[in-house]
Design a protein around this motif. Structure first.
Motif, mmCIF file in Angstrom:
data_model
loop_
_atom_site.group_PDB
_atom_site.id
_atom_site.type_symbol
_atom_site.label_atom_id
_atom_site.label_comp_id
_atom_site.label_asym_id
_atom_site.label_seq_id
_atom_site.Cartn_x
_atom_site.Cartn_y
_atom_site.Cartn_z
ATOM 1 N N PHE A 64 15.867 -48.592 -27.256
ATOM 2 C CA PHE A 64 15.321 -47.575 -26.375
ATOM 3 C C PHE A 64 15.697 -47.758 -24.923
ATOM 4 O O PHE A 64 15.514 -46.873 -24.128
ATOM 5 N N THR A 103 14.777 -45.541 -21.619
ATOM 6 C CA THR A 103 14.285 -44.199 -21.913
ATOM 7 C C THR A 103 12.770 -44.118 -21.922
ATOM 8 O O THR A 103 12.217 -43.039 -21.902
ATOM 9 N N THR A 104 12.106 -45.259 -21.970
ATOM 10 C CA THR A 104 10.659 -45.173 -22.078
ATOM 11 C C THR A 104 9.967 -46.323 -21.384
ATOM 12 O O THR A 104 10.472 -47.437 -21.321
ATOM 13 N N ARG A 151 -1.747 -36.857 -25.706
ATOM 14 C CA ARG A 151 -1.472 -38.238 -26.117
ATOM 15 C C ARG A 151 -2.771 -38.862 -26.599
ATOM 16 O O ARG A 151 -3.805 -38.756 -25.956
ATOM 17 N N LEU A 152 -2.695 -39.491 -27.754
ATOM 18 C CA LEU A 152 -3.881 -40.088 -28.347
ATOM 19 C C LEU A 152 -3.776 -41.603 -28.338
ATOM 20 O O LEU A 152 -2.722 -42.163 -28.061
ATOM 21 N N TYR A 153 -4.876 -42.247 -28.652
ATOM 22 C CA TYR A 153 -4.882 -43.711 -28.639
ATOM 23 C C TYR A 153 -4.526 -44.309 -29.978
ATOM 24 O O TYR A 153 -4.219 -45.480 -30.070
ATOM 25 N N PHE A 154 -4.627 -43.519 -31.006
ATOM 26 C CA PHE A 154 -4.179 -44.030 -32.298
ATOM 27 C C PHE A 154 -3.850 -42.850 -33.194
ATOM 28 O O PHE A 154 -4.257 -41.721 -32.954
ATOM 29 N N ARG A 155 -3.076 -43.153 -34.206
ATOM 30 C CA ARG A 155 -2.639 -42.095 -35.103
ATOM 31 C C ARG A 155 -3.830 -41.430 -35.762
ATOM 32 O O ARG A 155 -4.757 -42.107 -36.179
ATOM 33 N N ILE A 207 -12.024 -62.311 -28.934
ATOM 34 C CA ILE A 207 -10.859 -61.572 -29.402
ATOM 35 C C ILE A 207 -11.115 -61.003 -30.788
ATOM 36 O O ILE A 207 -10.828 -59.842 -31.082
ATOM 37 N N TYR A 237 3.512 -47.954 -31.880
ATOM 38 C CA TYR A 237 3.973 -47.147 -33.011
ATOM 39 C C TYR A 237 5.483 -46.988 -33.077
ATOM 40 O O TYR A 237 6.023 -46.707 -34.133
ATOM 41 N N TYR A 258 0.175 -39.361 -32.857
ATOM 42 C CA TYR A 258 -0.439 -39.989 -31.698
ATOM 43 C C TYR A 258 0.118 -39.407 -30.410
ATOM 44 O O TYR A 258 -0.377 -39.678 -29.332
ATOM 45 N N THR A 300 8.334 -37.980 -30.112
ATOM 46 C CA THR A 300 8.643 -39.404 -30.045
ATOM 47 C C THR A 300 9.669 -39.624 -28.953
ATOM 48 O O THR A 300 10.167 -38.672 -28.371
ATOM 49 N N VAL A 301 10.001 -40.904 -28.718
ATOM 50 C CA VAL A 301 10.961 -41.211 -27.674
ATOM 51 C C VAL A 301 12.288 -40.535 -27.962
ATOM 52 O O VAL A 301 12.985 -40.080 -27.080
ATOM 53 N N VAL A 337 0.187 -47.393 -26.639
ATOM 54 C CA VAL A 337 0.128 -46.718 -27.931
ATOM 55 C C VAL A 337 1.541 -46.481 -28.448
ATOM 56 O O VAL A 337 1.851 -46.731 -29.608
ATOM 57 N N GLU A 338 2.388 -46.033 -27.530
ATOM 58 C CA GLU A 338 3.757 -45.733 -27.945
ATOM 59 C C GLU A 338 4.486 -47.001 -28.387
ATOM 60 O O GLU A 338 5.199 -46.997 -29.386
ATOM 61 N N PHE A 357 -1.252 -44.968 -22.520
ATOM 62 C CA PHE A 357 -0.520 -44.407 -23.643
ATOM 63 C C PHE A 357 0.814 -45.086 -23.901
ATOM 64 O O PHE A 357 1.360 -44.993 -24.999
#
Lengths: 134, 320, 271
Positions: C231, C234-235, A108-112, A20, C60, A88, A62-63, C56-57, C53
């Motif tokens: 949320f 919604t996701t 869509r990315l894997y990190f910022r 890990i 963040y 991201y 974003t959401v 990832v979301e 993804f």
């Protein structure tokens, strides 16, 4: 109690932790090496010719909402390059007066700030907008 | 033996050297040592078990809030609880229903235990799979089951509609008739592994020669099960029952995440009602009364169960 | 004994049961990686176009790292405290002393007081100690568990009396005997303590919910519930969060399954 007993070193708990830890370190190293936020791609028109001077806009997704972050202008060869994009989850659109608009490209990315190069160019067209993959 | 000398470090050193002139006799040192060993845990339990118990009891007889000083209230809160509080009665009823799910779970677990304990290949795999649900974060389990029960895209509705058993999706967690049942299913899913393990442990301590003797006497497997296994499993079964009862008093996480007591109060448990009364509405004194009632009800149930199991379940006369 | 051929009825029942028990795991995993719109009917049985993804979301959208680290800290505190405090108490109970009966009675009766019966005063005590909204305030009630005290006691009882006696003869001070002679020999008890304390503190929700006010002191279960309330539907990142929250618990379970089960059934074996 001098040296650490062998059994303590090679049992599955220690190995799991070691694995890990290695994964965490490895991942962070990878991220650190690739998080300059460089986003590159090319803008072409429906005929495949490079389009210079096209405005390429980044929108953060974003959401909760979409937020326009900024834009850049493509060079003569149609290539554009963002630096430190800070996202991201983003959407790219390109447009140029007279040539057309591209379908929104959802990335869509894997990190910022992940470095990313578009696989296919953004195609400006005046007609229908088919969502393209990345 | 001990001639008066102050308990200074000098005296302690002299004591360690075996001095009869020290205040720190072996006995005293040992007593101090034991005290130091026991103190931390005792402090923790004093702070977080014993004092709270007493404090709850006292608080339940007072009018008190964070702003105002305490006033004696007598049976005011208990009166409100038993005579005027419908939500309390509903929560009590739901909690008792919840205990029934323990019974169902135990019956199933006995069946599983018999199967898993049989000498078959892969028994450990089965045991692990069935037990895997127990150590999980209950909040996460609640969210998973919430999703499974989802009205639009939940797995259960999907399965039922696909086989044609129902036409319209059922909102399991939003309907008065199914919400509590749905939560109980999730609870049983999570705890059945523990029941099974406890029963298997109990089965393992049944001496094998009992079965052999019974076989020789001509008893078939079912008879052996009813006459030998079940009676000797009594302590284990009652332990499971205890755990089930405890679960119905403590399943805050599951209910909070899945329905938060709703719809209405159809899934309100005593513990969720206590939490809401204390921390959402800030009626700490009334909540204390609720807690006192809940605790003593739990205690009485536990003692009754204990009495039932401690009676004959202890020894078995084996006359050979 | 029975022949292998007679085993198939058992498997016939156990396999569907196993599948039933595993379905929730599979379903949440599939929901977290599937590329389809999870809010559209019908859902697909297999993940279509799987991607990571959502993870990832989840990472963040909400301070996952903070929650995770807080949980680790609380669990770490609880584990260390438990080993020290419970081993000490368990060791003390191997001696005969006046009042031992009383102490045992206190412990046993404390076992009958479930945590849920104490939340209000425990909260008030935490306020008075100034520990509201702190990691220590979350961890403190977890610093000792009675069942672990008895597990240590049993473990120490099983060791030969000659061992500490001999050390005593050699003039080794008592605390050293505990730490350097007895404790290393109680390794199974320590393992059980670690596992049980981990599981109990890692999963704890009600107490952090009561004690914590701010996001940056929240633990993982709290963060998960908060994510759900922000949320909700919604996701799909919610389910990625769930998976991430479950993984450490499952990992610990698999690493120390035997100790976990032994600790839990310690009560079953006694009665």
């Amino acid at each position: 109690m001098g040296t650490i007993p062998r059994q303590m070193l090679i049992n599955r708990v220690t190995i799991t932790f070691a694995v890990i830890l290695a994964l965490i370190v490895g991942w962070n190293a990878y991220v650190a090496a690739n998080n300059d936020g460089v986003l590159t791609g090319q803008v072409v028109d429906s005929g495949g010719r490079a389009v210079g001077g096209a405005k390429v806009t980044i929108t953060a997704r974003t959401v909760a909402h979409d937020l326009e972050i900024g834009s850049i202008v493509s060079g003569d060869d149609g290539v554009f390059r963002f630096e430190k994009h800070g996202q991201y989850n983003l959407v790219l659109t390109a447009e140029k007066d007279g040539v057309g608009k591209s379908a929104p490209r959802h990335i869509r990315l894997y990190f910022r700030n992940q470095d990313f190069a578009l696989e296919t160019p953004l195609v400006l067209s005046t007609g229908s907008t088919n969502a393209q993959g990345s | 033996m001990a001639i008066a000398a102050q308990g200074t470090s000098a005296g302690r050193t002299a004591g360690r050297a075996g001095g009869a002139r020290s205040w720190w006799t072996l006995r005293r040192r040992r007593a101090l040592f034991l005290f130091v060993l026991l103190a931390p845990s005792l402090i923790i339990f004093l702070l977080y078990r014993l004092i709270p118990l007493g404090w709850n009891i006292v608080l339940s007889f007072e009018h008190w809030s964070l702003a105002k000083p305490a006033r004696f209230a007598g049976l005011y809160h208990y009166e409100e609880m038993f005579l005027y509080d419908d939500v309390f009665w509903e929560a009590l009823r739901n909690t008792l229903y919840f205990m029934l799910s323990a019974v169902a779970g135990i019956v199933l677990a006995i069946g599983l235990a018999v199967l898993v304990n049989a000498r078959i290949r892969g028994r450990n795999v089965y045991r692990t799979i069935i037990f895997m649900s127990y150590p999980l974060m209950v909040v996460a389990v609640g969210i998973i089951w919430r999703w499974i029960y989802d009205e639009k895209t939940g797995l259960i509705n999907y399965a039922l509609r696909s086989v044609g058993l129902i036409d319209q999706p059922i909102a399991f967690l939003e309907s008065f008739s199914t919400a509590l049942l749905a939560i109980m299913v999730a609870a049983v899913w999570q705890i059945i592994g523990l029941y099974m393990i406890i029963i298997i442990t109990g089965m393992k301590s049944i001496p094998g020669h009992l079965y052999e003797a019974a076989s020789i006497d001509g008893a078939n497997r079912w008879q052996q099960f009813y006459r030998i296994t079940l009676p000797l499993l009594r302590p284990s079964i009652f332990l499971c029952l205890m755990i089930g009862i405890i679960m119905s008093f403590t399943s805050f996480d599951l209910v909070f995440v899945m329905t938060n007591g709703g719809p209405g109060h159809a899934t309100e448990l005593l513990i969720t009602y206590i939490y809401k009364t204390a921390f959402n509405v800030s009626k700490l004194d009334y909540a204390a009364a609720l807690t006192v009632f809940t605790f003593f009800m739990f205690l009485i149930l536990a003692l009754v169960i204990n009495r039932f199991s401690g009676g004959e379940a202890g020894q078995v006369e084996i006359s050979e | 004994m029975r022949s292998r051929n007679a085993d198939w009825p058992v498997h016939l029942i156990l396999i569907p049961v196993s599948i039933l028990m595993l379905v929730p795991f599979y379903w949440v995993l599939k929901t977290s990686i599937t590329g389809e719109n999870i809010f559209a009917y019908p859902p697909s049985i297999l993940p279509s176009d799987p991607h990571l993804f959502n993870y990832v979301e989840a990472w963040y959208s909400i301070p996952f790292a903070t929650y995770f680290i807080n949980s680790i800290l609380v669990v770490f505190l609880a584990i260390v405290a438990n080993i020290l405090i419970d081993a000490a108490a368990g060791y003390a109970l191997t001696f005969h002393f006046r009042g031992k009966r009383l102490i045992m009675l206190i412990y046993l009766s404390c076992m009958m007081i479930p945590f849920q019966a104490t939340i209000i005063p425990a909260y008030l005590i935490t306020v008075n100690l100034g520990l509201v909204n702190t990691l220590l305030g979350i961890a403190l009630p977890h610093f000792s568990h009675i069942i672990l005290i008895f597990i240590f006691k049993a473990s120490f009882d099983a060791l030969p009396r000659s061992l500490p006696e001999a050390a005593r003869m050699d003039g080794v001070p008592e605390w050293r005997i505990l730490l350097q002679v007895m404790l290393p020999l109680a390794r199974p008890a320590i393992a059980t303590s670690v596992v049980l304390t981990f599981i109990w503190s890692w999963n704890d929700f009600l107490w952090p919910l009561i004690v914590v006010r701010d996001d940056d002191v929240s633990t993982l279960p709290l963060g998960l519930a908060r994510f759900l309330s922000y949320f909700e539907d919604t996701t799909a990142a919610l389910y990625a969060f769930v998976v991430m929250a479950l993984v450490p618990g499952i990992l610990v379970f698999f690493l120390a399954q035997r100790q976990f089960i032994e600790g839990l059934t310690a009560g079953a074996r006694k009665g």
